[in-house]
Design a protein around this motif. Structure first.
Motif, short mmCIF file in Angstrom:
data_model
loop_
_atom_site.label_atom_id
_atom_site.label_comp_id
_atom_site.label_asym_id
_atom_site.label_seq_id
_atom_site.Cartn_x
_atom_site.Cartn_y
_atom_site.Cartn_z
N ALA A 1 13.39 -14.43 -3.67
CA ALA A 1 14.01 -15.05 -2.49
C ALA A 1 13.84 -16.57 -2.45
O ALA A 1 14.79 -17.31 -2.22
N GLU A 2 12.61 -17.06 -2.70
CA GLU A 2 12.40 -18.50 -2.57
C GLU A 2 13.02 -19.27 -3.73
O GLU A 2 13.35 -20.45 -3.60
N ALA A 3 13.18 -18.60 -4.88
CA ALA A 3 13.66 -19.33 -6.06
C ALA A 3 15.17 -19.27 -6.24
O ALA A 3 15.77 -20.24 -6.68
N ASN A 4 15.82 -18.13 -5.95
CA ASN A 4 17.26 -18.08 -6.28
C ASN A 4 18.09 -17.17 -5.35
O ASN A 4 19.04 -16.53 -5.82
N TYR A 5 17.72 -17.12 -4.06
CA TYR A 5 18.48 -16.31 -3.08
C TYR A 5 19.98 -16.61 -3.17
O TYR A 5 20.81 -15.71 -3.31
#
Ligand code: NAD
Length: 337
Positions: A123-127
């Protein structure tokens, strides 16, 4: 309200079911089980409709007095998306044999290969790059743990290269069949698969990993060394970890110096099943020396990927186009610190 189903109500599946049920924009329509065991009984007790992934076993469920609502195929017809939490390898097969044929969006877990699914998620890297996708893999517990802490470091200081030594738990606590019971087993394939797996999420960072398995069931731990692009201090890194949504700086000095104590802390927090969704990082271990960052973290393998599944659902069903907003919503509903 989107209709979600779980195919494979085991260690990960039952946790994802509860996490989805805690949200206000999605609900569990049903879960599948293969055998009439205590997990099947508990699913019904919790109010989940149970569907058979092995319909030929219907009479066994009847004999065990476990109410069944239909077959897995009947469940799939009712869904906007299925979260496939079957053991590694089966999900990819289900993708081609079932979901693609009926046009059902599906999330897969870390036991599947990136190439078989086509897109990997943290989620934090490539949502944002997974918005509207039909098939997405939530990466494994270890890869999720690495992405959770490497992404804030990358944003803060840039990364030349990462080396990590992964100390892996031998089995989950409910597993009476796996070992080792009294041995340390190195993964002699070097680098291990974990580094390339992180690169399916953060492609421009080189991550080289080595792994070994130890006789414990509680958590994995990672020993991480990062060559930084830019000069930052230990405090800068600690601040970045404190600001990250699913990273939990902890202090050994508060008697949190081991995985056993962290698991006790999760229970004291009142977490269902003793879940620790965040990645605990030992503050005392965080150290920048001569342009290189060192730190140690732990990973609760049974639960760190669970909130990621909720965010992946939101991205794929286009319920929210801002990853940060989804993370905040998921965290609030699940009581993530
Ligand atoms: P599990 O064995 O606990 O649960 C799997 C469930 O799927 C069981 O209920 C099983 O009966 C059911 N199942 C088996 N074959 C099926 C089929 N053909 N159709 C439908 N259901 C079937 O497994 P798990 O640990 O929850 O792992 C699920 C996935 O999550 C795997 O890809 C695994 O790699 C990944 N994962 C596991 C962990 C972990 O530590 N347990 C952590 C992160 C990711």
């Amino acid at each position: 309200m989107k209709n979600i189903g779980i195919n494979g109500y085991g260690t990960i599946g039952k946790r994802v079911a509860d996490a989805v049920s805690a949200q206000d924009d999605m609900k569990i329509v049903g879960v599948t089980k293969r055998s009439p065991d205590f997990e099947a009984q508990m699913a019904v007790k919790k109010g989940y409709d149970l569907y058979l992934s092995a319909p030929e076993k219907e009479s066994q469920f009847e004999e065990a007095g476990i109410e069944v609502s239909g077959t897995a195929d009947e469940l799939f017809e009712k869904l906007d998306l299925v979260v496939d939490c079957t053991p590694g390898g089966i999900g990819s097969q289900n993708k081609t044999d079932i979901y693609e044929k009926i046009g059902l969006k599906a999330i897969f877990e870390g036991g599947e290969d990136h190439d078989a699914i086509g897109s990997s998620f943290n989620a934090e890297a490539n949502y944002e790059s997974n918005i509207g996708k039909d098939y997405v893999r939530v990466v494994s517990c270890n890869t999720t743990g690495l992405c959770r802490t490497l992404k804030p470091v990358y944003d803060l200081a840039g990364i030349k290269k990462v080396r990590a030594v992964m100390v892996r738990r031998a089995a989950d606590p409910n597993d009476a069949k796996k070992g080792p019971i009294n041995a340390i087993v190195p993964t002699t394939e070097v680098p291990s698969h974990h580094g390339p797996d992180v690169q399916t999420i953060i492609p421009d960072v080189t991550v080289i990993t080595m792994a070994l398995m130890v006789p414990t069931t509680l958590m994995h731990t990672h020993n991480i060394m990062v060559e930084l692009e830019n000069n930052v201090t230990t405090d800068d890194v600690l601040d970045a970890f404190k600001e990250a949504y699913r990273v939990l700086p902890i202090q050994k000095s508060l008697k949190l110096g081991s995985t056993a104590e962290i698991m006790e802390y999760a229970k004291d927090l009142g977490r269902s099943r003793g879940n620790m969704y965040e990645i605990p990082v030992w503050e005392e271990s965080v150290n920048v020396e001569d342009g290189e960052l060192f730190y140690m973290q732990a990973v609760h393998q049974e639960s760190d990927v669970v909130p990621e599944n909720v965010d992946a659902i939101r991205a794929m069903l286009e319920l929210e186009d801002d990853g940060e907003k989804s993370i905040i919503k998921t965290n609030k509903a699940m009581g993530i610190l």
